[in-house]
Structure formats: C-alpha cells, structure tokens
Design a protein around this motif. Structure first.
Motif, PDB file in Angstrom:
ATOM      1  N   TYR A 179      48.783  43.876  33.138  1.00  0.00           N
ATOM      2  CA  TYR A 179      48.991  42.560  33.746  1.00  0.00           C
ATOM      3  C   TYR A 179      48.785  42.579  35.263  1.00  0.00           C
ATOM      4  CZ  TYR A 179      50.988  41.110  29.272  1.00  0.00           C
ATOM      5  OH  TYR A 179      51.166  40.808  27.934  1.00  0.00           O
ATOM      6  N   LEU A 180      48.582  43.745  35.838  1.00  0.00           N
ATOM      7  CA  LEU A 180      48.427  43.848  37.285  1.00  0.00           C
ATOM      8  C   LEU A 180      47.007  43.492  37.713  1.00  0.00           C
ATOM      9  CD1 LEU A 180      50.294  47.205  38.053  1.00  0.00           C
ATOM     10  CD2 LEU A 180      51.202  44.873  38.122  1.00  0.00           C
ATOM     11  N   THR A 181      46.891  42.976  38.941  1.00  0.00           N
ATOM     12  CA  THR A 181      45.573  42.762  39.525  1.00  0.00           C
ATOM     13  C   THR A 181      44.995  44.105  39.955  1.00  0.00           C
ATOM     14  OG1 THR A 181      46.465  42.447  41.751  1.00  0.00           O
ATOM     15  CG2 THR A 181      46.246  40.480  40.352  1.00  0.00           C
ATOM     16  N   LEU A 182      43.732  44.105  40.274  1.00  0.00           N
ATOM     17  CA  LEU A 182      43.068  45.347  40.665  1.00  0.00           C
ATOM     18  C   LEU A 182      43.714  45.984  41.903  1.00  0.00           C
ATOM     19  CD1 LEU A 182      40.798  47.325  40.090  1.00  0.00           C
ATOM     20  CD2 LEU A 182      39.260  45.867  41.412  1.00  0.00           C
TER      21      LEU A 182
ATOM     22  N   ASP B 178      46.817  45.777  42.926  1.00  0.00           N
ATOM     23  CA  ASP B 178      48.124  46.307  42.541  1.00  0.00           C
ATOM     24  C   ASP B 178      47.973  47.585  41.722  1.00  0.00           C
ATOM     25  OD1 ASP B 178      49.427  44.246  43.810  1.00  0.00           O
ATOM     26  OD2 ASP B 178      49.512  42.976  42.031  1.00  0.00           O
TER      27      ASP B 178
ATOM     28  N   ASP C  51      37.964  42.852  36.788  1.00  0.00           N
ATOM     29  CA  ASP C  51      37.968  41.534  37.426  1.00  0.00           C
ATOM     30  C   ASP C  51      38.185  41.732  38.924  1.00  0.00           C
ATOM     31  OD1 ASP C  51      38.367  38.984  38.359  1.00  0.00           O
ATOM     32  OD2 ASP C  51      39.826  38.406  36.842  1.00  0.00           O
TER      33      ASP C  51
ATOM     34  N   THR D 123      37.751  39.292  41.175  1.00  0.00           N
ATOM     35  CA  THR D 123      37.942  37.993  41.831  1.00  0.00           C
ATOM     36  C   THR D 123      39.208  37.955  42.676  1.00  0.00           C
ATOM     37  OG1 THR D 123      39.061  37.145  39.841  1.00  0.00           O
ATOM     38  CG2 THR D 123      36.700  36.749  40.022  1.00  0.00           C
ATOM     39  N   SER D 124      40.162  38.853  42.401  1.00  0.00           N
ATOM     40  CA  SER D 124      41.403  38.860  43.184  1.00  0.00           C
ATOM     41  C   SER D 124      41.220  39.513  44.543  1.00  0.00           C
ATOM     42  CB  SER D 124      42.505  39.594  42.402  1.00  0.00           C
ATOM     43  OG  SER D 124      42.123  40.927  42.116  1.00  0.00           O
ATOM     44  N   LEU D 125      40.076  40.134  44.780  1.00  0.00           N
ATOM     45  CA  LEU D 125      39.807  40.785  46.062  1.00  0.00           C
ATOM     46  C   LEU D 125      39.115  39.818  47.008  1.00  0.00           C
ATOM     47  CD1 LEU D 125      38.436  44.201  44.745  1.00  0.00           C
ATOM     48  CD2 LEU D 125      40.780  43.630  45.377  1.00  0.00           C
TER      49      LEU D 125
ATOM     50  N   SER E  32      33.114  38.508  38.523  1.00  0.00           N
ATOM     51  CA  SER E  32      33.048  38.480  39.985  1.00  0.00           C
ATOM     52  C   SER E  32      32.660  37.086  40.432  1.00  0.00           C
ATOM     53  CB  SER E  32      32.019  39.494  40.492  1.00  0.00           C
ATOM     54  OG  SER E  32      31.857  39.358  41.892  1.00  0.00           O
TER      55      SER E  32
END
Length: 393
Positions: free
Chosen positions: A15-18, A20, A45, A47-49, A72
């Motif tokens: 469940y963590l973003t990249l 994290d 994924d 997109t969180s960056l 992306s």
C-alpha cells in the motif's frame, strides 16, 4: 510488526508509494530484503514522484524486470520507454503513458513488437496520437483495453479500423470529438459480448449514437459526462443496459424526471452521478428514493437553478439506506438538518460532500459530525472545511 508473518508485512508494504517503499529499504537488513520482494515491484507507479530520472527507472527495471504494470504521468525519454519494454517484454500487461507527449511511432512499434502480452494501453492527453499510430498499435493483438482520452487527432474511421475484429473489455475515448456512429457501431459488432467499461465523455454524441449502446449488453460502467446533445431517447437507451453498475451523467441538462425513473430501475446500479441536472425536480427524486435502495454512491449537484426541494432530497436519502458516499454540491436552499436526518442512521456512510450548499449552517454540519464521528464531512464551500471533528476531539 516484528511478530507479523512475512506475507502480512509484504501486504502492508504493497500500500506504500514508491518514495515510502524506498524509505523502508533503509530501516535494516530484514526490511531491506522484504521491501525488494518481487510482488512489490511488479506494479511500478512513478506518478507519486514530482520528478523521476530515466536513470532511476532503468535501475529499477534492471533489478525487477518482471514488471506487469507501469504507470507514468511525466515525460520520460524514448530510450527509457524502449528499455522498459525490452526488459519487461514478456510480463508487461498494463502500460499507462498518459501525458507522455513524446510517444511516437518508434516507441509504439517497440511496444507492439515486444510486449505481446500487453492488455491495457493508456495514451490519454497525447496530442500526437493519430490514425497512423493506431495502425501501429493494431499489430499488438492482445490489447483489449485502450484509453485515448483527449487524443484529438484520432478520427472516427481510424478508431473504427482499430476496433474491427478486436474484442474489447474497456474503451475510453473521452473528449475525442470525432468519435461518432461508425466507431460505436464497430464496437457493438465485435465487443458486444465482452465490453464492460466505456467512457464517451465530452463527445458530440446524438440520440442515434447513444441508442447503438443498447447492443453492448455486458456494459457495467458508462460515462457520458458533458455529452449534452442527446435527449430522452438517448437516456432511455441507457436505461436498457441491465448490467450497469456505474453511470455518470455530468451536465445532463435534458435528463427528464421520466427518464431518471427508467434509469433508477436498473437493479444492479450502485453508483449514479447527476451533475448539473437542471431538469430534475421532485418527481424524479421521489422515484429515485423509491427504487434506489441499492445505491452506494450518489452525486446530485447543480450550478444552475432547478426545482429540487427539501422534500425530494429527503425522500432520496430515506430511500437509499446503504449509501456510502453522498455528494450534494451547489444545491441552494433545499438542504437543512431535517433533510440530512436520514443519514444519521446509515451505518454504511463514509463521506458526505455539501460543497457550495449555502443554506447549510456550521451548526448543522457540527451536529451531523457529532452524531457521525466516522464520516468524512465536507462543508459549504469549494475548499474542504472538514472532515469536521466532534467538539472536544
């Protein structure tokens, strides 16, 4: 955490973003090993960056080549995309390149030649995508889900050629104004037995175009937001799609109370969006309250004058006892505490959005928050003033 089984830890890490996940790598050797589990990196994924270099993506792909999903929304170089497709050629199933406006024939040719197991391709918001590029993509016969939202250079003839002899499961052509009768007719001919999700937002669709959808008997989700040219005949056609679970009708200016009554009788419908429903009045809402007992997500909003009153809204909220998410934005004068009262006994309720409802007082919002402490409550204005916490919390 140390007492948990490794499988449970990996499930939590999923469940963590990249960013994290990269931080977890630094905790200790045990977490380093867990955070490099193959399952965690099968879906990449980025997109969180805020920004990501080609070098970072290439390093990740080199270490975890069995990527099944890549997403992306930022521009990455042709060389990086090509390297990704070559490294993950056999495993890649889902490729989202929305907003990557540097995608060209060369990149698409590599994708179609090497990623023969690719099923979903998203090229949304790419002005360079045209009929010629669709012909290139057509060589990848495994693709059954395509998004070309806002790809304005695609023609009705070009998309029809891509859809021919190709059973599709999902298709999104939102805001591609050229998509009309021919593409929809081809879609019905080859995908009637398998298409489950269709996005036609912002299209210049007429009643005749929408009536073709009656042949797509397996549709579960339809979005026709901002398609404001069709009338009762088109809405009645949507009411024949017996498997519909989600229906989005933003700017449904011409949706009448009678057609709303037909739509709400769809027995499997769980989510309904009626934004700017300026023609809907109390008769439609009373029918909605009578037959909408299975609805879990409901949005009724308006930037225009309408005939909705507290009587109609109260009937809806009483008649839909399993609502999880309720949005009643911009409805002036009709919402007060008495209208919201049925929500207080709804144990399924998760969120309520009353943005722009000027008649709702802060005291009313606070009372609802006190009685429903687990519900995310959003207030009268465009900015979120909640979740409103109970007094003293």
């Amino acid at each position: 955490m140390e007492l948990l089984a490794g499988e449970v830890k990996i499930r939590i890490l999923s469940y963590l973003t990249l960013p994290d996940l990269c931080q977890v790598c630094r905790l200790n050797s045990s977490w380093y090993a867990l955070s490099h589990d193959r399952e965690l990196w099968s879906r990449l994924d980025v997109t969180s960056l805020q920004s990501v270099s080609d070098y970072v993506i290439e390093r990740i792909v080199a270490r975890h080549p069995n990527i099944t999903h890549f997403k992306s929304e930022s521009k990455i170089s042709d060389e990086c995309l090509i390297n990704l497709c070559l490294q993950a050629a056999g495993s890649l199933r889902y490729l989202d390149l929305s907003s990557c406006d540097n995608v060209d024939d060369n990149v698409l040719s590599i994708i179609t030649n090497w990623c023969q197991n690719l099923q979903h391709l998203d090229l949304s918001d790419n002005p360079n995508i045209n009929d010629g590029m669709l012909n290139v993509i057509n060589e990848c016969h495994s693709i059954n889900s395509l998004s070309v939202s806002r790809c304005d250079s695609i023609s009705d003839i070009g998309l029809s050629g891509f859809l021919e002899n190709r059973p599709m499961k999902q298709l999104n052509t939102s805001h591609v104004l050229s998509i009309k009768f021919r593409s929809i007719n081809t879609l019905v001919a080859y995908s009637a037995h398998c298409l489950t999700k269709l996005g036609l937002d912002g299209g210049n669709l007429t009643d005749d175009d929408i009536m073709l959808l009656k042949g797509l008997t397996q549709l579960q989700s339809v979005s026709v937001d901002y398609c404001d040219e069709f009338t009762d005949s088109g809405y009645s056609a949507l009411a024949t799609l017996s498997n519909l679970i989600t229906l989005k009708l933003s700017r449904c200016f011409f949706l009448s109370d009678r057609c709303l009554g037909e739509i709400i009788r769809l027995t499997q419908l769980l989510s309904l969006t009626l934004s700017d429903a300026s023609s809907i009045g109390n008769p439609g809402l009373l029918t909605l309250g009578r037959y909408g007992s299975t609805l879990q997500h409901l949005e009724i909003s308006s930037s225009y004058g309408n005939t909705i009153t507290d009587l109609g809204l109260a009937a809806v909220l009483r008649g839909c006892p399993v609502l999880r998410h309720v949005t009643l934005r911009g409805i002036h004068g009709a919402i007060n505490f008495v209208v919201l009262l049925p929500l207080l006994g709804n144990r399924f309720l998760s969120s309520v959005n009353l943005g722009g409802c000027q008649n709702v007082s802060d005291d009313c919002l606070q009372t609802v928050a006190d009685m429903c402490p687990r519900v995310s409550l959003y207030g009268r204005f465009a900015n979120i003033i909640a979740p409103v916490n109970p007094k003293g919390a």
